[in-house]
Design a protein around this motif. Structure first.
Motif, PDB file in Angstrom:
ATOM      1  N   GLU A   1      -0.943 -31.145  19.372  1.00 26.34           N
ATOM      2  CA  GLU A   1      -2.383 -31.367  19.440  1.00 26.34           C
ATOM      3  C   GLU A   1      -3.138 -30.322  18.636  1.00 26.34           C
ATOM      4  OE1 GLU A   1      -2.685 -33.273  23.952  1.00 26.34           O
ATOM      5  OE2 GLU A   1      -3.246 -31.190  23.614  1.00 26.34           O
ATOM      6  N   PHE A   2      -4.248 -30.760  18.099  1.00 30.78           N
ATOM      7  CA  PHE A   2      -5.122 -29.882  17.331  1.00 30.78           C
ATOM      8  C   PHE A   2      -5.751 -28.819  18.231  1.00 30.78           C
ATOM      9  CE2 PHE A   2      -8.120 -28.573  14.204  1.00 30.78           C
ATOM     10  CZ  PHE A   2      -9.328 -28.413  14.848  1.00 30.78           C
TER      11      PHE A   2
ATOM     12  N   ASP B   1     -12.976 -21.028   2.772  1.00 31.33           N
ATOM     13  CA  ASP B   1     -13.789 -19.830   2.600  1.00 31.33           C
ATOM     14  C   ASP B   1     -14.061 -19.109   3.912  1.00 31.33           C
ATOM     15  OD1 ASP B   1     -16.837 -21.809   2.070  1.00 31.33           O
ATOM     16  OD2 ASP B   1     -15.506 -21.603   3.796  1.00 31.33           O
ATOM     17  N   GLY B   2     -13.580 -19.675   5.011  1.00 35.42           N
ATOM     18  CA  GLY B   2     -13.754 -19.040   6.303  1.00 35.42           C
ATOM     19  C   GLY B   2     -15.131 -19.187   6.915  1.00 35.42           C
ATOM     20  N   ILE B   3     -15.994 -19.943   6.279  1.00 34.34           N
ATOM     21  CA  ILE B   3     -17.371 -20.049   6.752  1.00 34.34           C
ATOM     22  C   ILE B   3     -17.491 -20.988   7.942  1.00 34.34           C
ATOM     23  CG2 ILE B   3     -19.674 -20.883   6.129  1.00 34.34           C
ATOM     24  CD1 ILE B   3     -19.255 -19.732   3.368  1.00 34.34           C
ATOM     25  N   SER B   4     -16.709 -22.061   7.916  1.00 30.76           N
ATOM     26  CA  SER B   4     -16.839 -23.069   8.962  1.00 30.76           C
ATOM     27  C   SER B   4     -15.530 -23.226   9.721  1.00 30.76           C
ATOM     28  CB  SER B   4     -17.242 -24.403   8.341  1.00 30.76           C
ATOM     29  OG  SER B   4     -17.368 -25.405   9.316  1.00 30.76           O
ATOM     30  N   SER B   5     -15.649 -23.428  11.039  1.00 35.60           N
ATOM     31  CA  SER B   5     -14.464 -23.650  11.873  1.00 35.60           C
ATOM     32  C   SER B   5     -14.764 -24.725  12.914  1.00 35.60           C
ATOM     33  CB  SER B   5     -14.026 -22.355  12.543  1.00 35.60           C
ATOM     34  OG  SER B   5     -15.072 -21.798  13.295  1.00 35.60           O
ATOM     35  N   THR B   6     -13.717 -25.365  13.375  1.00 38.11           N
ATOM     36  CA  THR B   6     -13.839 -26.374  14.420  1.00 38.11           C
ATOM     37  C   THR B   6     -12.779 -26.117  15.479  1.00 38.11           C
ATOM     38  OG1 THR B   6     -12.403 -27.880  13.192  1.00 38.11           O
ATOM     39  CG2 THR B   6     -14.768 -28.142  12.873  1.00 38.11           C
ATOM     40  N   TYR B   7     -13.065 -26.560  16.694  1.00 42.00           N
ATOM     41  CA  TYR B   7     -12.184 -26.293  17.820  1.00 42.00           C
ATOM     42  C   TYR B   7     -12.033 -27.523  18.695  1.00 42.00           C
ATOM     43  CZ  TYR B   7     -13.045 -21.435  16.559  1.00 42.00           C
ATOM     44  OH  TYR B   7     -13.127 -20.253  15.883  1.00 42.00           O
ATOM     45  N   ALA B   8     -10.890 -27.621  19.340  1.00 40.58           N
ATOM     46  CA  ALA B   8     -10.722 -28.595  20.399  1.00 40.58           C
ATOM     47  C   ALA B   8     -11.615 -28.184  21.568  1.00 40.58           C
ATOM     48  CB  ALA B   8      -9.263 -28.642  20.844  1.00 40.58           C
ATOM     49  N   ASP B   9     -12.112 -29.155  22.291  1.00 46.65           N
ATOM     50  CA  ASP B   9     -13.007 -28.859  23.419  1.00 46.65           C
ATOM     51  C   ASP B   9     -12.336 -27.943  24.439  1.00 46.65           C
ATOM     52  OD1 ASP B   9     -14.597 -32.158  23.548  1.00 46.65           O
ATOM     53  OD2 ASP B   9     -15.038 -30.373  22.345  1.00 46.65           O
ATOM     54  N   SER B  10     -11.032 -28.085  24.591  1.00 47.91           N
ATOM     55  CA  SER B  10     -10.307 -27.334  25.621  1.00 47.91           C
ATOM     56  C   SER B  10     -10.259 -25.835  25.340  1.00 47.91           C
ATOM     57  CB  SER B  10      -8.890 -27.874  25.765  1.00 47.91           C
ATOM     58  OG  SER B  10      -8.195 -27.758  24.532  1.00 47.91           O
ATOM     59  N   VAL B  11     -10.480 -25.431  24.082  1.00 53.78           N
ATOM     60  CA  VAL B  11     -10.382 -24.016  23.741  1.00 53.78           C
ATOM     61  C   VAL B  11     -11.696 -23.436  23.240  1.00 53.78           C
ATOM     62  CG1 VAL B  11      -7.959 -24.366  23.140  1.00 53.78           C
ATOM     63  CG2 VAL B  11      -9.685 -24.309  21.320  1.00 53.78           C
ATOM     64  N   LYS B  12     -12.699 -24.278  23.113  1.00 57.95           N
ATOM     65  CA  LYS B  12     -13.995 -23.823  22.591  1.00 57.95           C
ATOM     66  C   LYS B  12     -14.531 -22.691  23.472  1.00 57.95           C
ATOM     67  CE  LYS B  12     -15.978 -27.246  20.794  1.00 57.95           C
ATOM     68  NZ  LYS B  12     -16.709 -28.512  20.571  1.00 57.95           N
ATOM     69  N   ASP B  13     -15.081 -21.694  22.827  1.00 58.51           N
ATOM     70  CA  ASP B  13     -15.649 -20.506  23.484  1.00 58.51           C
ATOM     71  C   ASP B  13     -14.599 -19.555  24.035  1.00 58.51           C
ATOM     72  OD1 ASP B  13     -18.225 -22.609  24.855  1.00 58.51           O
ATOM     73  OD2 ASP B  13     -18.258 -21.446  22.994  1.00 58.51           O
ATOM     74  N   ARG B  14     -13.309 -19.892  23.887  1.00 60.18           N
ATOM     75  CA  ARG B  14     -12.241 -18.971  24.316  1.00 60.18           C
ATOM     76  C   ARG B  14     -11.375 -18.520  23.143  1.00 60.18           C
ATOM     77  NH1 ARG B  14      -8.289 -20.621  27.551  1.00 60.18           N
ATOM     78  NH2 ARG B  14      -8.396 -22.807  26.906  1.00 60.18           N
ATOM     79  N   PHE B  15     -11.171 -19.418  22.172  1.00 63.68           N
ATOM     80  CA  PHE B  15     -10.323 -19.115  21.028  1.00 63.68           C
ATOM     81  C   PHE B  15     -11.195 -18.964  19.776  1.00 63.68           C
ATOM     82  CE2 PHE B  15      -6.168 -21.400  22.515  1.00 63.68           C
ATOM     83  CZ  PHE B  15      -6.213 -20.702  23.706  1.00 63.68           C
ATOM     84  N   THR B  16     -10.750 -18.110  18.868  1.00 65.94           N
ATOM     85  CA  THR B  16     -11.436 -17.918  17.592  1.00 65.94           C
ATOM     86  C   THR B  16     -10.422 -17.901  16.460  1.00 65.94           C
ATOM     87  OG1 THR B  16     -13.173 -16.596  18.655  1.00 65.94           O
ATOM     88  CG2 THR B  16     -12.988 -16.450  16.264  1.00 65.94           C
ATOM     89  N   ILE B  17     -10.627 -18.776  15.492  1.00 65.18           N
ATOM     90  CA  ILE B  17      -9.774 -18.800  14.306  1.00 65.18           C
ATOM     91  C   ILE B  17     -10.454 -18.005  13.199  1.00 65.18           C
ATOM     92  CG2 ILE B  17     -10.767 -20.979  13.473  1.00 65.18           C
ATOM     93  CD1 ILE B  17      -7.964 -21.695  12.402  1.00 65.18           C
ATOM     94  N   SER B  18      -9.657 -17.269  12.448  1.00 69.90           N
ATOM     95  CA  SER B  18     -10.178 -16.506  11.317  1.00 69.90           C
ATOM     96  C   SER B  18      -9.106 -16.436  10.242  1.00 69.90           C
ATOM     97  CB  SER B  18     -10.612 -15.101  11.758  1.00 69.90           C
ATOM     98  OG  SER B  18      -9.518 -14.376  12.270  1.00 69.90           O
TER      99      SER B  18
END
Length: 119
Positions: free
Chosen positions: A46-47, A54-71
């Motif tokens: 699963e995603f 360029d690292g400017i934009s990121s997207t997250y699965a709802d289950s990890v939003k506000d807990r995980f950060t991709i960089s």
């Protein structure tokens, strides 16, 4: 040889944190969007999160939003996943994927790193 190598997984208690790394070799990630996926035993892969070249934009699965950060650090050919407030349901093998921005048929997977959240 093209390779993605994930690291940083392990056993952590609920509420804890981990930082996963994915180092690319044999190609330059600056031309690739980078993503993290998770696969728990008996489940489909699963995603989790993705980040633009360029690292400017990121997207997250709802289950990890506000807990995980991709960089990403293109100079180090590395992408990261900071995982905070971990829950038991985050237990899975985490995979890194690179996908070329102009040739989507060109993509690579790493071998994954195991994350286990348990008390």
């Amino acid at each position: 040889q093209v390779q993605l190598v994930e690291s940083g997984g392990g056993l952590v208690q609920p509420g804890g944190s981990l930082r996963l790394s994915c180092v690319a070799s044999g190609f330059t990630i600056s031309s690739y969007s980078m993503s993290w996926y998770q696969q728990a035993p008996g489940k489909e892969r699963e995603f989790v999160a993705a980040i633009t070249r360029d690292g400017i934009s990121s997207t997250y699965a709802d289950s990890v939003k506000d807990r995980f950060t991709i960089s990403r650090d293109n100079a180090k050919n590395t992408v990261y996943l900071q995982m905070n407030s971990l829950k038991a349901e985050d237990t899975a093998r985490y995979y890194c994927r690179a996908r070329h921005i102009s040739r989507p048929q060109d993509y690579y997977w790493g071998q994954g790193t195991q994350v286990t959240v348990s008390s």
